[in-house]
Design a protein around this motif. Structure first.
Motif, PDB file in Angstrom:
ATOM      1  N   GLY A 107     -15.665  15.235  -8.366  1.00 14.22           N
ATOM      2  CA  GLY A 107     -15.606  15.799  -9.662  1.00 14.22           C
ATOM      3  C   GLY A 107     -15.813  14.960 -10.476  1.00 14.22           C
ATOM      4  N   LEU A 108     -16.394  13.828 -10.223  1.00 15.11           N
ATOM      5  CA  LEU A 108     -16.524  12.276 -11.413  1.00 15.11           C
ATOM      6  C   LEU A 108     -18.474  12.768 -11.974  1.00 15.11           C
ATOM      7  CD1 LEU A 108     -15.796   9.397  -8.861  1.00 15.11           C
ATOM      8  CD2 LEU A 108     -14.748  10.062 -10.514  1.00 15.11           C
ATOM      9  N   ASP A 109     -17.872  12.490 -12.615  1.00 13.97           N
ATOM     10  CA  ASP A 109     -19.292  12.609 -13.583  1.00 13.97           C
ATOM     11  C   ASP A 109     -20.777  11.412 -13.630  1.00 13.97           C
ATOM     12  OD1 ASP A 109     -18.413  15.551 -13.793  1.00 13.97           O
ATOM     13  OD2 ASP A 109     -18.479  15.188 -16.097  1.00 13.97           O
ATOM     14  N   LEU A 110     -21.728  11.286 -13.959  1.00  9.15           N
ATOM     15  CA  LEU A 110     -22.564  10.013 -13.731  1.00  9.15           C
ATOM     16  C   LEU A 110     -23.056   9.997 -15.302  1.00  9.15           C
ATOM     17  CD1 LEU A 110     -23.333   8.403 -11.714  1.00  9.15           C
ATOM     18  CD2 LEU A 110     -26.194   9.471 -11.689  1.00  9.15           C
ATOM     19  N   LYS A 111     -21.596   9.811 -16.136  1.00  7.08           N
ATOM     20  CA  LYS A 111     -22.005   9.520 -17.059  1.00  7.08           C
ATOM     21  C   LYS A 111     -22.754   8.359 -18.280  1.00  7.08           C
ATOM     22  CE  LYS A 111     -17.704  11.874 -17.690  1.00  7.08           C
ATOM     23  NZ  LYS A 111     -15.930  11.951 -18.726  1.00  7.08           N
ATOM     24  N   TYR A 147     -11.175  14.083  -8.915  1.00  8.80           N
ATOM     25  CA  TYR A 147     -11.066  13.744 -10.368  1.00  8.80           C
ATOM     26  C   TYR A 147     -11.881  14.215 -11.915  1.00  8.80           C
ATOM     27  CZ  TYR A 147      -9.343   9.788  -7.679  1.00  8.80           C
ATOM     28  OH  TYR A 147      -8.812   8.443  -6.194  1.00  8.80           O
ATOM     29  N   PRO A 148     -11.637  15.399 -12.302  1.00  7.84           N
ATOM     30  CA  PRO A 148     -12.561  16.458 -12.515  1.00  7.84           C
ATOM     31  C   PRO A 148     -12.697  15.729 -14.154  1.00  7.84           C
ATOM     32  CG  PRO A 148     -10.659  17.017 -12.217  1.00  7.84           C
ATOM     33  CD  PRO A 148     -10.069  15.521 -11.458  1.00  7.84           C
ATOM     34  N   ASN A 149     -14.686  14.682 -15.048  1.00 11.26           N
ATOM     35  CA  ASN A 149     -14.819  15.533 -15.429  1.00 11.26           C
ATOM     36  C   ASN A 149     -14.485  13.458 -15.776  1.00 11.26           C
ATOM     37  OD1 ASN A 149     -13.570  17.677 -16.746  1.00 11.26           O
ATOM     38  ND2 ASN A 149     -15.157  17.890 -16.292  1.00 11.26           N
ATOM     39  N   LEU A 150     -14.146  12.705 -15.095  1.00 11.93           N
ATOM     40  CA  LEU A 150     -14.055  11.567 -14.868  1.00 11.93           C
ATOM     41  C   LEU A 150     -15.299  11.200 -15.454  1.00 11.93           C
ATOM     42  CD1 LEU A 150     -10.950  10.144 -13.512  1.00 11.93           C
ATOM     43  CD2 LEU A 150     -10.757  10.300 -15.791  1.00 11.93           C
ATOM     44  N   ARG A 154     -18.901   1.679 -22.117  1.00 11.97           N
ATOM     45  CA  ARG A 154     -18.540   3.310 -22.803  1.00 11.97           C
ATOM     46  C   ARG A 154     -17.590   4.710 -22.035  1.00 11.97           C
ATOM     47  NH1 ARG A 154     -24.080   4.244 -25.973  1.00 11.97           N
ATOM     48  NH2 ARG A 154     -24.266   2.962 -24.149  1.00 11.97           N
ATOM     49  N   TYR A 155     -18.447   3.470 -20.968  1.00 11.25           N
ATOM     50  CA  TYR A 155     -18.068   4.527 -19.834  1.00 11.25           C
ATOM     51  C   TYR A 155     -17.491   4.358 -18.317  1.00 11.25           C
ATOM     52  CZ  TYR A 155     -22.324   6.014 -21.501  1.00 11.25           C
ATOM     53  OH  TYR A 155     -23.629   7.207 -23.093  1.00 11.25           O
ATOM     54  N   CYS A 156     -16.620   3.595 -19.051  1.00 10.32           N
ATOM     55  CA  CYS A 156     -15.472   3.292 -18.023  1.00 10.32           C
ATOM     56  C   CYS A 156     -14.123   2.991 -18.661  1.00 10.32           C
ATOM     57  CB  CYS A 156     -15.580   1.470 -17.364  1.00 10.32           C
ATOM     58  SG  CYS A 156     -15.093   1.330 -15.597  1.00 10.32           S
TER      59      CYS A 156
END
Length: 448
Positions: A78-82, A411-414, A438-440
């Motif tokens: 569910g994690l995103d590589l933002k 972890y959806p969208n984290l 910004r991404y943590c």
């Protein structure tokens, strides 16, 4: 009840001491070893994702080869590589271990921070082991990178500014000789003579650099000091040669004469130039590379390593799978081929199984090498045809730092930066952010 003289008694409020005795729960010991393993091109998500619940789940077809070690896995879903901002493949491999964006970094197309392996190495390996870390790769720098380090293939970055990329070592023969030459019974006195010669050369260079440094300005002196630091690291590696023990043994040598580790230098942009002999040797060379990584940990040569299975282009063929085109062709260059991508990803899972089982075999004194380690498997994207980087296919394995495995956690969208800082926490690093802030938003819960 508190009783005094005679019949006097005073009621007391509830105190914790009145309850049953509580058993103190010790904090888990920090992890001692770290491996990161990269595979290119994401996955076929509906064939990767498990089914079931957190603690009672069935691995999907792509991960099914890992069933024998399912209790040692933590499937992180569910994690995103933002933080992957920039070119679609390049930004992914750069962000994977750094949590920083390629976009706007002003660093030659790379990111703007260190990779977690190097941060961990500075904590548990540098100055303590013969090598601070070991980076190796199989069939690397294909396609447009033409055998050279570039944003298309760099996963590891130095711990100090300007965070230069660390190219992996490619030649299995050179790696074996460097790491295990002193353990090779066939080497005779050759290894000792080579060691003595290297020491004499380094002693000479150290002396010359020291004399020169005194006559230089501040900027040049800083450069010379960096060179001296590298020389001293090499000297340390020579002084800390491995000694064979019940846990530490040289891996079995493999004939790799049919494998050209630098064939990427002759690559074409579109993958049309094929080296079928080298490609056919990938399975045995990959196995040797994994053996060397495992033994480099067991022999205490290093505590940190990275294995890259190719690069983001992966323009090599898979003869043993009867796949005559390169991986990028099956991802999208030839139109998305999910069945072929699944076969490739399933084969990588078999290699992951071998690595983890070999780590589990090594007895470190009442526990296995895997028990005290953390292994992080990842890629630069999730969905090959769209280059999507949401729902990343990440796996953790091992037991270091109290990691609780045998689970599928979602972890959806984290942001995956939260996972990176959580991995650092497993090694006793107490920071609560890593990479681009910004991404943590902080460490993930429910990992330990």
């Amino acid at each position: 009840m508190l009783r005094g003289a005679g019949a006097i008694a005073i009621a007391l409020p509830w105190l914790e001491i009145m309850g049953p005795e509580r058993t103190a729960r010790a904090a888990p010991s920090p992890a001692k070893r770290f491996l990161s393993v990269y595979t290119p091109g994401g996955t076929v998500m509906n064939r990767w994702r498990p089914t079931g619940t957190e603690t009672s789940f069935t691995l999907g077809p792509i991960l099914s080869p890992l069933a024998p070690v399912q209790d040692r896995l933590l499937v992180v879903d569910g994690l995103d590589l933002k933080s992957a901002r920039g070119e679609q493949h390049q930004s992914g491999i750069i962000a994977w271990l750094t949590g920083t964006a390629q976009e706007g970094s002003n660093n030659g197309g790379y990111g703007s921070g260190p990779s977690i392996d190097q941060v961990i190495a500075s904590r548990i390996s540098a100055g303590q082991k013969a090598k601070a870390s070991i980076e190796i790769a199989v069939r690397w720098a294909t396609g447009k990178s033409h055998g050279l380090v570039s944003p298309m293939n760099a996963a590891n970055f130095e711990n100090a500014a300007p965070f230069k990329p660390i190219p992996p070592r490619l030649d299995p023969v050179e790696i074996f000789t460097d790491l295990f030459g002193t353990l090779d019974p066939t080497a005779g006195d050759d290894a000792a003579r080579r060691l003595a010669r290297k020491r004499s050369i380094l002693d000479f260079l150290d002396g010359r650099y020291s004399a020169l440094s005194a006559r230089l300005g501040a900027a040049d002196r800083q450069k010379i000091d960096q060179h001296l630091t590298k020389i001293r690291e090499i000297e340390m590696s020579l002084d800390n040669v491995p000694v064979e023990t019940s846990a530490c043994k040289a891996p079995e040598r493999v004939d790799t004469s049919d494998y050209n580790p630098r064939t990427g230098l002759n690559s074409s942009d579109n993958g049309s130039i094929k080296d079928t002999s080298t490609d056919a040797a990938i399975p045995k060379v990959g196995k040797l590379m994994m053996d060397m990584l495992v033994m480099s940990l067991a022999c205490d040569i290093t505590a940190v390593g990275t294995l890259q299975w190719s690069d983001t282009e992966a323009k090599h063929t898979f003869p043993w799978l009867n796949l005559s085109e390169h991986h990028h062709y099956y991802q999208h260059d030839g139109g998305f081929k999910p069945a072929e991508c699944e076969r490739i990803c399933n084969w990588y899972s078999k290699q992951h199984l071998y690595l983890l089982q070999e780590m589990e075999k090594v007895d470190m004194g009442g526990h296995s090498l895997l028990d005290e380690s953390v292994v992080f498997f990842g890629s630069e994207l999730s969905d090959p045809p769209s280059h999507n980087k949401t729902n990343m296919p990440f796996l953790l394995a091992g037991g270091g730092g109290g990691l609780r495995t045998g689970r599928w956690v979602r972890y959806p969208n984290l942001s995956h930066n939260n996972l990176l800082v959580s991995i650092l926490n497993l090694f006793g690093d107490t920071r609560d952010t890593f990479g681009d802030p910004r991404y943590c938003t902080g460490p993930l819960t429910n990992l330990t």
